[in-house]
Design a protein around this motif. Sequence first.
Motif, PDB file in Angstrom:
ATOM      1  N   GLU A 117      -7.130  66.883 -18.678  1.00 40.78           N
ATOM      2  CA  GLU A 117      -5.971  67.654 -18.218  1.00 40.78           C
ATOM      3  C   GLU A 117      -4.832  66.813 -17.629  1.00 40.78           C
ATOM      4  N   PRO A 118      -5.107  65.780 -16.837  1.00 40.65           N
ATOM      5  CA  PRO A 118      -3.980  64.986 -16.320  1.00 40.65           C
ATOM      6  C   PRO A 118      -3.124  64.378 -17.436  1.00 40.65           C
ATOM      7  N   ASP A 119      -3.777  63.891 -18.498  1.00 42.41           N
ATOM      8  CA  ASP A 119      -3.014  63.349 -19.621  1.00 42.41           C
ATOM      9  C   ASP A 119      -2.288  64.459 -20.368  1.00 42.41           C
ATOM     10  N   LEU A 120      -2.920  65.601 -20.534  1.00 40.48           N
ATOM     11  CA  LEU A 120      -2.286  66.729 -21.206  1.00 40.48           C
ATOM     12  C   LEU A 120      -0.996  67.122 -20.493  1.00 40.48           C
ATOM     13  N   ILE A 121      -1.072  67.242 -19.192  1.00 40.53           N
ATOM     14  CA  ILE A 121       0.099  67.635 -18.407  1.00 40.53           C
ATOM     15  C   ILE A 121       1.176  66.554 -18.460  1.00 40.53           C
ATOM     16  N   ALA A 122       0.775  65.298 -18.302  1.00 45.32           N
ATOM     17  CA  ALA A 122       1.740  64.191 -18.328  1.00 45.32           C
ATOM     18  C   ALA A 122       2.419  64.093 -19.689  1.00 45.32           C
ATOM     19  N   CYS A 123       1.651  64.268 -20.752  1.00 51.20           N
ATOM     20  CA  CYS A 123       2.215  64.213 -22.099  1.00 51.20           C
ATOM     21  C   CYS A 123       3.201  65.357 -22.307  1.00 51.20           C
ATOM     22  N   ALA A 124       2.810  66.545 -21.910  1.00 48.30           N
ATOM     23  CA  ALA A 124       3.699  67.704 -22.060  1.00 48.30           C
ATOM     24  C   ALA A 124       5.027  67.465 -21.352  1.00 48.30           C
ATOM     25  N   GLN A 125       4.965  66.925 -20.158  1.00 45.56           N
ATOM     26  CA  GLN A 125       6.200  66.628 -19.425  1.00 45.56           C
ATOM     27  C   GLN A 125       7.026  65.571 -20.146  1.00 45.56           C
ATOM     28  N   ALA A 126       6.356  64.547 -20.661  1.00 40.62           N
ATOM     29  CA  ALA A 126       7.059  63.452 -21.327  1.00 40.62           C
ATOM     30  C   ALA A 126       7.756  63.889 -22.609  1.00 40.62           C
ATOM     31  N   VAL A 127       7.149  64.808 -23.341  1.00 39.23           N
ATOM     32  CA  VAL A 127       7.744  65.253 -24.602  1.00 39.23           C
ATOM     33  C   VAL A 127       8.500  66.575 -24.443  1.00 39.23           C
ATOM     34  N   GLU A 128       8.677  66.975 -23.200  1.00 42.85           N
ATOM     35  CA  GLU A 128       9.473  68.156 -22.855  1.00 42.85           C
ATOM     36  C   GLU A 128       8.959  69.435 -23.509  1.00 42.85           C
ATOM     37  N   THR A 129       7.659  69.661 -23.314  1.00 43.42           N
ATOM     38  CA  THR A 129       7.043  70.898 -23.781  1.00 43.42           C
ATOM     39  C   THR A 129       6.067  71.352 -22.706  1.00 43.42           C
ATOM     40  N   THR A 130       5.192  72.258 -23.055  1.00 46.52           N
ATOM     41  CA  THR A 130       4.197  72.739 -22.100  1.00 46.52           C
ATOM     42  C   THR A 130       2.803  72.355 -22.569  1.00 46.52           C
ATOM     43  N   PRO A 131       1.855  72.273 -21.636  1.00 44.40           N
ATOM     44  CA  PRO A 131       0.471  72.051 -22.056  1.00 44.40           C
ATOM     45  C   PRO A 131      -0.007  73.136 -23.028  1.00 44.40           C
ATOM     46  N   GLU A 132       0.425  74.356 -22.791  1.00 47.59           N
ATOM     47  CA  GLU A 132       0.026  75.464 -23.664  1.00 47.59           C
ATOM     48  C   GLU A 132       0.522  75.255 -25.095  1.00 47.59           C
ATOM     49  N   ALA A 133       1.735  74.723 -25.242  1.00 48.00           N
ATOM     50  CA  ALA A 133       2.262  74.458 -26.584  1.00 48.00           C
ATOM     51  C   ALA A 133       1.456  73.371 -27.279  1.00 48.00           C
ATOM     52  N   LEU A 134       1.022  72.365 -26.528  1.00 47.55           N
ATOM     53  CA  LEU A 134       0.187  71.311 -27.120  1.00 47.55           C
ATOM     54  C   LEU A 134      -1.161  71.874 -27.550  1.00 47.55           C
ATOM     55  N   ILE A 135      -1.746  72.744 -26.728  1.00 48.68           N
ATOM     56  CA  ILE A 135      -3.018  73.358 -27.086  1.00 48.68           C
ATOM     57  C   ILE A 135      -2.866  74.251 -28.314  1.00 48.68           C
ATOM     58  N   ALA A 136      -1.793  75.020 -28.358  1.00 52.52           N
ATOM     59  CA  ALA A 136      -1.538  75.876 -29.517  1.00 52.52           C
ATOM     60  C   ALA A 136      -1.357  75.042 -30.783  1.00 52.52           C
ATOM     61  N   ALA A 137      -0.687  73.905 -30.657  1.00 49.93           N
ATOM     62  CA  ALA A 137      -0.509  73.012 -31.806  1.00 49.93           C
ATOM     63  C   ALA A 137      -1.857  72.449 -32.253  1.00 49.93           C
ATOM     64  N   LYS A 138      -2.711  72.089 -31.291  1.00 51.36           N
ATOM     65  CA  LYS A 138      -4.052  71.589 -31.617  1.00 51.36           C
ATOM     66  C   LYS A 138      -4.820  72.651 -32.407  1.00 51.36           C
ATOM     67  N   GLU A 139      -4.775  73.884 -31.940  1.00 54.64           N
ATOM     68  CA  GLU A 139      -5.495  74.968 -32.622  1.00 54.64           C
ATOM     69  C   GLU A 139      -4.950  75.193 -34.021  1.00 54.64           C
TER      70      GLU A 139
END
Length: 94
Positions: free
Chosen positions: A68-90
Amino acid sequence: MRADTHNSRKDGADAATLALMALAWTVGDERRADRLLALTGLDADALRAGIGDPGVLGAVLGFLADHEPDLIACAQAVETTPEALIAAKEELSR
């Protein structure tokens, strides 16, 4: 580094674009990149060869989702949300 494509995703980026942005962020840190390779079983050549493979891109997002810490940091860095990254993974893992 925000992706501005036109589709229905709230942040404007499609799943593959988000995954590529997340991959770039991940490999930008040597320790995190080494952990990605170790935990996914990929090597650098397989990662390069699989850059357009939804399964490989989904694995990158899965790697982030599992820490989760990397997920949140990545989301902030690429200007999106953790939820959007999870949805993209799915979406990529279908």
